[in-house]
Scaffold this motif. Structure first.
Motif, PDB file in Angstrom:
ATOM      1  N   GLY A 199       0.813  -1.212   0.000  1.00 29.94           N
ATOM      2  CA  GLY A 199       0.000   0.000   0.000  1.00 29.94           C
ATOM      3  C   GLY A 199       0.846   1.262   0.000  1.00 29.94           C
ATOM      4  N   ARG A 200       0.214   2.375  -0.392  1.00 34.19           N
ATOM      5  CA  ARG A 200       0.936   3.640  -0.531  1.00 34.19           C
ATOM      6  C   ARG A 200       1.456   4.165   0.799  1.00 34.19           C
ATOM      7  NH1 ARG A 200       1.972   5.643  -5.041  1.00 34.19           N
ATOM      8  NH2 ARG A 200       0.810   5.018  -6.880  1.00 34.19           N
ATOM      9  N   ALA A 201       0.705   3.958   1.875  1.00 30.97           N
ATOM     10  CA  ALA A 201       1.167   4.437   3.180  1.00 30.97           C
ATOM     11  C   ALA A 201       2.472   3.757   3.567  1.00 30.97           C
ATOM     12  CB  ALA A 201       0.101   4.189   4.239  1.00 30.97           C
ATOM     13  N   ALA A 202       2.582   2.459   3.281  1.00 31.14           N
ATOM     14  CA  ALA A 202       3.808   1.721   3.601  1.00 31.14           C
ATOM     15  C   ALA A 202       4.980   2.210   2.756  1.00 31.14           C
ATOM     16  CB  ALA A 202       3.589   0.228   3.388  1.00 31.14           C
ATOM     17  N   VAL A 203       4.714   2.518   1.482  1.00 35.32           N
ATOM     18  CA  VAL A 203       5.771   3.043   0.613  1.00 35.32           C
ATOM     19  C   VAL A 203       6.267   4.383   1.139  1.00 35.32           C
ATOM     20  CG1 VAL A 203       6.296   3.875  -1.706  1.00 35.32           C
ATOM     21  CG2 VAL A 203       4.934   1.790  -1.414  1.00 35.32           C
ATOM     22  N   GLN A 204       5.344   5.246   1.580  1.00 38.09           N
ATOM     23  CA  GLN A 204       5.722   6.547   2.124  1.00 38.09           C
ATOM     24  C   GLN A 204       6.501   6.394   3.439  1.00 38.09           C
ATOM     25  OE1 GLN A 204       5.068   9.881   1.086  1.00 38.09           O
ATOM     26  NE2 GLN A 204       4.629   8.948  -0.894  1.00 38.09           N
ATOM     27  N   GLU A 205       6.070   5.450   4.250  1.00 38.69           N
ATOM     28  CA  GLU A 205       6.732   5.250   5.541  1.00 38.69           C
ATOM     29  C   GLU A 205       8.193   4.846   5.360  1.00 38.69           C
ATOM     30  OE1 GLU A 205       6.220   2.601   9.642  1.00 38.69           O
ATOM     31  OE2 GLU A 205       4.651   2.593   8.107  1.00 38.69           O
ATOM     32  N   ARG A 206       8.505   4.143   4.279  1.00 46.23           N
ATOM     33  CA  ARG A 206       9.871   3.686   4.036  1.00 46.23           C
ATOM     34  C   ARG A 206      10.810   4.842   3.662  1.00 46.23           C
ATOM     35  NH1 ARG A 206      10.348  -1.714   3.419  1.00 46.23           N
ATOM     36  NH2 ARG A 206      12.009  -1.576   1.867  1.00 46.23           N
ATOM     37  N   MET A 207      10.257   6.006   3.412  1.00 46.27           N
ATOM     38  CA  MET A 207      11.084   7.185   3.154  1.00 46.27           C
ATOM     39  C   MET A 207      11.461   7.914   4.442  1.00 46.27           C
ATOM     40  SD  MET A 207       9.259   8.748  -0.231  1.00 46.27           S
ATOM     41  CE  MET A 207       8.754   7.702  -1.614  1.00 46.27           C
TER      42      MET A 207
END
Length: 689
Positions: free
Chosen positions: A646-654
């Motif tokens: 999901g997009r939230a997980a992708v953002q969190e990895r930044m």
């Protein structure tokens, strides 16, 4: 005006030579006797500023020389026990000779012609010539890559798909031809295709040099990056400080590896990748271990050390040893290309054909020497901005001569066997200090860094260090990678049967395996154990800092109290997939690093940032802890990460969260003895390296 005031304060308060005099604290009044029998210029007349930009001795010597010119001694060979003892700069990470007799056809370059040929061949391998493949096919099809947009949740393939893919996965734009076929394109009829793969991926060619329409991973996926701030879309050797390999492989639906690749952008579980290599393959023959399908690991494998950043490769020619812990001597090249050849043993029956494996070892050694010659030809990129020279000169003196223990502020930190300065651990860069015998016994050591700081002294996150278990140190120090052929009692893998090979493997627990010419740092009782202080050529370009990339800029590195616990670099502004920005607007020239937002863990909003030290779901963590209680089994599963869904997980990895496993931003705190004025001067000097 502000910088002029700072220079005046430094000049008046410290009587710094950069301001009004030509002599520096600790500088000898006379000059060295030169090799021609004359006298060199006095030390105080030599320049304070100036950088070699990590230019290797081979590159410098061979300029204008014929191919037949014999290379001089590698200055790193000077770094042996006893070197520079009692001087301002310390060395304790020793060079070891690994590559054997000069009759070895797979040897390091001996003359300028060999150096040029090997460096050129190494560059070709790094870019597209060496990719992880199986029977001449890449890991995924071009069709799978073309359809990645479906994993992004889009309704159709965007027109700027290639650019969005680069941003999403944090991979730089290739500065060389790197094609792949678009949908409905035949790679054989379109010279590989009209799509543009990012550096780090390449379309694999078959034995006849024909494109296959399949894609493999290259060295650049970990060891290249982009510096738009310097006008460079692709910088070889920078390190992938924006990449997210776990996200890429998850999107490609490649079968899950039994390790976590990374939990945060810009770092890599490099030790876990090495553990996978060692677990699957016999470390002597590089053939498949027959019990790998059951145990998947080796005796004494790492329990997982978490994510680390990739050191800048342009400093390779100025380091006596590799890796953050000092691992192998830089004369040990065999490991360089081994990861990308991980699947090659499976191309033979049961992965245990001795002749096939022997040929593969020869190929790996040749490729590794070529790639290392290329790596050692790299130079650090010059700082793209302006430099206040008087302030930088003041910083040069502080860097080389300021005793950080003199004020008593570091009384709780063991003092290194140096003059207490930054240069004491990181090396001398100024020509003036390089020719001062109080600092270096030989000017050829200029720019060299070979001091391993004990963990009690450096006090940074220790997970990377602790991840190397004693049996693993023993194994690496007696493996094929350690050059054991000339050691007394060594028996080649071709001369052992399967039972002998297995018994030999398990001898890591007894310490009875025959050690090679080059041992892993920490394997011998006399070895220093800690983190190897890196050379600082091009330091302005290598943010974030420390071995785990936990500090966003040099100012925070020099001021421990200013380090944010949770932070995120600026994101790209283009529509569609986002990545980390590397342009001039995102770079902080005053703090020397990437601009960032400070976040608060445990607060509301999206993405949510946890204050807990977990990287994986509790159930998986419990399973891993149970498995790790069984010696010799799946112990490199000790570090796991949550798949990015999901997009939230992708953002969190930044987001960099120092509360997570192996991500502490503590340590390197002896710089608390500096004033802000001194920090600004040192930062200005570091821009010049």
């Amino acid at each position: 005006m502000r910088q002029a005031w700072m220079v005046a304060v430094l000049c008046g308060g410290l009587a710094l030579s950069a301001c009004s005099r030509s002599d520096a604290p600790g500088a000898a009044a006379g000059g060295r006797e030169d090799t021609g029998g004359g006298t060199e210029p006095p030390v105080q007349e030599r320049a304070l500023l100036g950088s070699t930009h990590a230019r290797s001795f081979m590159d410098e010597f061979c300029e204008g020389q014929p191919d037949t010119a014999t290379l001089p001694q590698d200055p790193r060979e000077l770094i042996r026990p006893g070197v520079n003892q009692g001087r301002a700069v310390a060395f304790n990470a020793w060079w070891q000779d690994c590559t054997g007799p000069s009759s070895n056809p797979r040897r390091k370059p001996q003359n300028c012609g060999e150096y040029r040929r090997r460096a050129q061949a190494g560059e070709a391998l790094m870019r597209t010539g060496l990719a992880m493949s199986f029977h001449g096919r890449g890991l995924v099809s071009a069709s799978s890559y073309n359809n990645l947009w479906q994993r992004w949740g889009l309704a159709a393939r965007p027109a700027d798909f290639d650019a969005q893919a680069r941003r999403r996965y944090g991979l730089p734009q290739a500065s060389f031809p790197n094609p792949y076929p678009l949908p409905d394109e035949d790679p054989l009829a379109s010279n590989g295709g009209s799509g543009e793969l990012p550096a780090g991926l390449t379309q694999v060619k078959d034995a006849d040099g024909h494109y296959t329409g399949t894609i493999g991973i290259t060295c650049d996926i970990c060891h290249s990056g982009e510096l738009d701030v310097a006008g460079k879309d692709f910088v070889s050797g920078l390190g992938a400080n924006t990449a997210d390999m776990q996200l890429l492989l998850s999107d490609l639906l490649i079968p899950l590896l039994p390790i976590g690749l990374n939990d945060t952008r810009g770092v890599t579980n490099a030790e876990g990748l090495s553990g996978l290599l060692i677990g699957l393959l016999d470390i002597d023959s590089l053939g498949l271990r027959p019990e790998s399908t059951l145990l998947m690991q080796l005796p004494g494998n790492t329990s997982g050390a978490g994510d680390t950043k990739m050191p800048a490769w342009w400093n390779a020619s100025h380091r006596p040893r590799k890796f953050w812990d000092g691992g192998f001597s830089y004369d040990a090249a065999r490991l360089d290309s081994a990861i990308l050849n991980l699947l090659r043993p499976l191309e033979s029956p049961l992965g245990m054909d001795k002749e096939h494996n022997r040929r593969q070892r020869e190929i790996i050694e040749t490729q590794s020497i070529d790639t290392q010659a290329y790596i050692e030809s790299l130079r650090s990129p010059p700082y793209p901005g302006t430099v206040n020279e008087p302030l930088a000169q003041a910083g040069a003196i502080l860097f080389h001569a300021k005793d950080l223990w003199a004020s008593g502020k570091n009384g709780d930190i063991p003092r290194p066997p140096t003059n207490g300065s930054c240069a004491g651990c990181h090396g001398v860069y100024s020509e003036r200090y390089a020719h001062d015998p109080a600092f270096l016994e030989d000017p050829r050591l200029r720019g060299m860094a070979g001091y391993i700081a004990p963990i009690e002294q450096i006090r940074t996150d220790r997970q990377r260090l602790d991840g190397f278990t004693k049996p693993l140190l023993e194994l690496m120090s007696s493996s094929w990678f350690s050059y054991p052929e000339g050691s007394e009692g060594y028996v080649a893998p071709d001369q052992k049967n399967a039972l002998q090979e297995r018994l030999d493997d398990f001898a890591v627990f007894t310490g009875t395996r025959v050690k090679g010419a080059c041992t892993w740092q920490g394997a011998l009782p006399e070895d220093a154990v800690g983190y190897l202080s890196p050379p600082l050529h091009g330091i302005w370009a290598t943010a974030p800092y420390l071995h785990n990339a936990s500090v966003p800029d040099v100012w925070s590195l020099l001021d421990p109290d200013a380090r944010p616990a949770v932070w995120r670099r600026q994101l790209t502004a283009e529509l569609g997939e986002q990545g980390l920005e590397t342009g001039a607007a995102a770079y902080d020239a005053d703090r020397l690093g990437w601009k960032h937002d400070v976040l608060i863990c445990g607060a509301g909003g999206l993405p949510y940032v946890s204050c807990e030290p977990e990287n994986a779901p509790p159930a998986l963590t419990a399973l891993v802890e149970f498995i790790n209680t069984v010696p010799g089994t799946l112990n490199s599963l000790g570090y796991q990460v949550t798949p990015p869904l999901g997009r939230a997980a992708v953002q969190e990895r930044m987001i960099f969260n120092s509360h997570q496993f192996a991500k502490s931003n503590g340590g390197h705190d002896f710089t608390r003895a500096l004033s802000d004025t001194e920090r600004r001067a040192i930062i200005e000097y570091l821009k010049t390296l």
